[in-house]
Design an enzyme around this catalytic site. Structure first.
Site, PDB file in Angstrom:
ATOM      1  N   ARG A 102       1.145  -1.285   0.085  1.00 13.14           N
ATOM      2  CA  ARG A 102      -0.331   0.381   0.410  1.00 13.14           C
ATOM      3  C   ARG A 102       0.853   1.492   0.423  1.00 13.14           C
ATOM      4  O   ARG A 102       1.423   1.505   0.711  1.00 13.14           O
ATOM      5  CB  ARG A 102      -0.814   0.466   1.187  1.00 13.14           C
ATOM      6  CG  ARG A 102      -1.318   1.080   1.567  1.00 13.14           C
ATOM      7  CD  ARG A 102      -2.779   1.372   2.157  1.00 13.14           C
ATOM      8  NE  ARG A 102      -3.430   0.706   1.779  1.00 13.14           N
ATOM      9  CZ  ARG A 102      -4.793   0.606   2.415  1.00 13.14           C
ATOM     10  NH1 ARG A 102      -5.317   1.361   3.252  1.00 13.14           N
ATOM     11  NH2 ARG A 102      -6.188   0.337   1.502  1.00 13.14           N
ATOM     12  N   HIS A 129      -6.984   0.850  -6.402  1.00  9.77           N
ATOM     13  CA  HIS A 129      -7.639  -0.337  -5.637  1.00  9.77           C
ATOM     14  C   HIS A 129      -8.790  -1.679  -5.633  1.00  9.77           C
ATOM     15  O   HIS A 129      -9.153  -1.931  -5.095  1.00  9.77           O
ATOM     16  CB  HIS A 129      -8.398   1.007  -4.184  1.00  9.77           C
ATOM     17  CG  HIS A 129      -8.539   0.342  -3.110  1.00  9.77           C
ATOM     18  ND1 HIS A 129      -7.694  -1.132  -2.555  1.00  9.77           N
ATOM     19  CD2 HIS A 129      -9.329   0.029  -1.925  1.00  9.77           C
ATOM     20  CE1 HIS A 129      -7.596  -1.080  -1.424  1.00  9.77           C
ATOM     21  NE2 HIS A 129      -8.194  -0.735  -0.569  1.00  9.77           N
ATOM     22  N   GLN A 132     -10.001  -3.763  -3.636  1.00 14.65           N
ATOM     23  CA  GLN A 132     -11.828  -3.398  -2.980  1.00 14.65           C
ATOM     24  C   GLN A 132     -12.614  -3.508  -3.764  1.00 14.65           C
ATOM     25  O   GLN A 132     -13.552  -3.429  -4.090  1.00 14.65           O
ATOM     26  CB  GLN A 132     -11.501  -1.862  -2.121  1.00 14.65           C
ATOM     27  CG  GLN A 132     -12.426  -0.736  -2.290  1.00 14.65           C
ATOM     28  CD  GLN A 132     -13.283  -1.718  -1.086  1.00 14.65           C
ATOM     29  OE1 GLN A 132     -12.399  -1.429   0.599  1.00 14.65           O
ATOM     30  NE2 GLN A 132     -14.384  -2.724  -0.633  1.00 14.65           N
ATOM     31  N   ASP A 220     -17.004   7.324  -1.638  1.00 18.64           N
ATOM     32  CA  ASP A 220     -15.529   7.459  -0.734  1.00 18.64           C
ATOM     33  C   ASP A 220     -15.790   8.392  -0.356  1.00 18.64           C
ATOM     34  O   ASP A 220     -16.025  10.137  -0.712  1.00 18.64           O
ATOM     35  CB  ASP A 220     -14.621   6.722  -2.148  1.00 18.64           C
ATOM     36  CG  ASP A 220     -13.459   6.629  -1.930  1.00 18.64           C
ATOM     37  OD1 ASP A 220     -13.204   6.267  -0.782  1.00 18.64           O
ATOM     38  OD2 ASP A 220     -12.227   6.670  -1.945  1.00 18.64           O
ATOM     39  N   CYS A 260     -15.960   1.388   0.616  1.00 17.66           N
ATOM     40  CA  CYS A 260     -15.150   0.959   0.953  1.00 17.66           C
ATOM     41  C   CYS A 260     -14.610   1.289   2.659  1.00 17.66           C
ATOM     42  O   CYS A 260     -14.050   0.363   3.258  1.00 17.66           O
ATOM     43  CB  CYS A 260     -14.052   1.311  -0.060  1.00 17.66           C
ATOM     44  SG  CYS A 260     -13.639   3.239   0.392  1.00 17.66           S
ATOM     45  N   ARG A 288     -13.440  -8.078   1.365  1.00 15.79           N
ATOM     46  CA  ARG A 288     -12.672  -8.034   1.211  1.00 15.79           C
ATOM     47  C   ARG A 288     -11.717  -9.464   1.586  1.00 15.79           C
ATOM     48  O   ARG A 288     -10.667  -9.746   0.817  1.00 15.79           O
ATOM     49  CB  ARG A 288     -11.731  -6.716   1.798  1.00 15.79           C
ATOM     50  CG  ARG A 288     -12.288  -5.384   1.723  1.00 15.79           C
ATOM     51  CD  ARG A 288     -12.061  -5.205   0.116  1.00 15.79           C
ATOM     52  NE  ARG A 288     -10.405  -5.227   0.247  1.00 15.79           N
ATOM     53  CZ  ARG A 288      -9.402  -3.859   1.004  1.00 15.79           C
ATOM     54  NH1 ARG A 288     -10.221  -2.832   1.497  1.00 15.79           N
ATOM     55  NH2 ARG A 288      -8.558  -4.372   0.287  1.00 15.79           N
TER      56      ARG A 288
HETATM   57  N1  NVA Z   1      -9.463   7.068  -1.432  1.00 13.62           N
HETATM   58  C1  NVA Z   1      -9.099   6.566  -0.410  1.00 13.62           C
HETATM   59  C2  NVA Z   1      -9.593   4.698  -0.401  1.00 13.62           C
HETATM   60  C3  NVA Z   1      -9.724   4.286   1.240  1.00 13.62           C
HETATM   61  C4  NVA Z   1      -9.809   3.106   1.689  1.00 13.62           C
HETATM   62  C5  NVA Z   1      -7.829   6.637   0.337  1.00 13.62           C
HETATM   63  O1  NVA Z   1      -7.111   6.439  -0.850  1.00 13.62           O
HETATM   64  O2  NVA Z   1      -7.918   7.114   1.132  1.00 13.62           O
HETATM   65  N1   CP Z   2     -11.443   0.056   2.502  1.00 16.12           N
HETATM   66  C1   CP Z   2     -10.086   0.080   2.523  1.00 16.12           C
HETATM   67  O1   CP Z   2      -8.674   0.315   1.691  1.00 16.12           O
HETATM   68  O2   CP Z   2      -9.768   0.157   3.895  1.00 16.12           O
HETATM   69  P1   CP Z   2      -8.368   0.168   4.958  1.00 16.12           P
HETATM   70  O3   CP Z   2      -8.098   2.038   4.603  1.00 16.12           O
HETATM   71  O4   CP Z   2      -8.427   0.287   6.166  1.00 16.12           O
HETATM   72  O5   CP Z   2      -7.699  -1.292   4.793  1.00 16.12           O
END
Ligand code: NVA
Ligand code: CP
Length: 302
Positions: A102, A129, A132, A220, A260, A288
């Site tokens: 990540r 992502h 997800q 989101d 998400c 997930r």
């Molecule tokens: N768009 C959000 C998704 C989190 C799961 C982010 O990138 O923070």
């Molecule tokens: N939706 C998602 O990816 O959650 P986290 O940021 O908690 O991993």
């Protein structure tokens, strides 16, 4: 499938195969049927951003598959002190059987592929992502029995979630309508991809228009991880881009709502709509686990 980097890389057949395997693994887990497909294998999980769902579901998933997962915070790795990703990739390839990462730049994930020699799984970048989206498609199919012909409406930022949903939904035969303010549209590569689908893709800045006859409505956060300094500007730009009762009245009466998570009640979604749709939102979170186990099996089983 060697890696999972972004939805653009997957064929429709690969997506459906992953969803079918995810359904099977979910069934087996619920019925106490062991599935140690990755016995003795180790997944390294590099996190340069926070996570609740991704970390816990990957770690638990590896355990359920008979393998082991290592949490590697970039704060503690030498990567956090500037060691080149090219070197980290080559070193970790000598110890691990797969890497979930990540991070911010999509190019960092692609660099791991280029220099490493083991499967790489994108656990979220600023661009994509995919894990997800596989869970979202799995959830929609569970509730609706099919994906083909359904309409997905996304309200909000042209970010990693919107980008990946546009691609994943179009590839699986869905119609897609997105509503975002000008200046927060998805990147050109995604718009070029969507243009190939003709009138199956619709983009507007008028959210009520996007929601008409939707079968699933998704949003989101307005401010993603790494964008905290832009929060005030984003709150101004996205004011009104919210899933609320008025918007849901435009969608089909049995429309699903997905998020998400983490969610910001009162911003991108009202508390009442969130709670009315909590069943599918938390099934989505659970999925997930199952969807990622399918990805782990397909990339790491060999
Ligand atoms: N768009 C959000 C998704 C989190 C799961 C982010 O990138 O923070
Ligand atoms: N939706 C998602 O990816 O959650 P986290 O940021 O908690 O991993």
């Amino acid at each position: 499938m060697k890696h999972l980097l972004k939805m653009l890389d997957l064929t429709t057949e690969e997506i459906i195969d992953l969803l079918n395997l995810a359904d099977q693994l979910k069934y087996e887990l619920k019925h106490g049927i062991e599935h140690y497909h990755l016995r003795g294998k180790t997944l390294g999980m590099i996190f340069e951003k926070s996570s609740t769902r991704t970390r816990v579901s990957f770690e638990t998933g590896m355990y359920q598959l008979g393998g082991h997962a290592l949490f590697l915070s970039s704060k503690d790795l030498q990567i956090g002190r500037g060691e080149a990703v090219q070197d980290t990739a080559r070193v970790l390839s000598r110890y691990l059987d797969g890497i979930m990462i990540r991070t911010f730049e999509q190019s960092e994930v692609e660099a791991l592929v280029e220099y490493g020699s083991i499967p790489i799984i994108n656990g979220l970048t600023d661009f994509s992502h995919p894990c997800q989206i596989l869970a979202d498609l799995m959830t929609i199919r569970e509730y609706k029995g099919t994906l083909e012909g359904l309409k997905m409406c996304f309200i909000g930022d042209g970010n990693n979630m919107m980008n990946s949903l546009i691609v994943g939904c179009l590839k699986t035969g869905m119609q897609v309508a997105v509503a975002c303010p000008e200046g927060y549209r998805p990147p050109q590569v995604i718009l070029d991809f969507a243009a190939e689908y003709g009138d199956k893709f619709f983009m507007t800045d008028k959210l009520m228009e996007a929601a008409v006859d939707a079968d699933v409505v998704i949003t989101d956060v307005w401010t993603s991880m790494g964008q905290e300094e832009e929060r005030a500007a984003r709150e101004a730009a996205f004011a009104g881009y919210q899933i609320n009762a008025e918007l849901m009245a435009k969608a089909h009466s049995d429309a699903l709502v997905l998020h998400c998570l983490p969610a910001h009640r009162g911003e991108e979604i009202t508390a009442d709509v969130f709670e009315a749709h909590a069943a599918e939102i938390f099934d989505e979170a659970e999925n997930r686990l199952h969807a990622q186990k399918a990805v782990l099996v397909r990339t790491m089983k060999g």
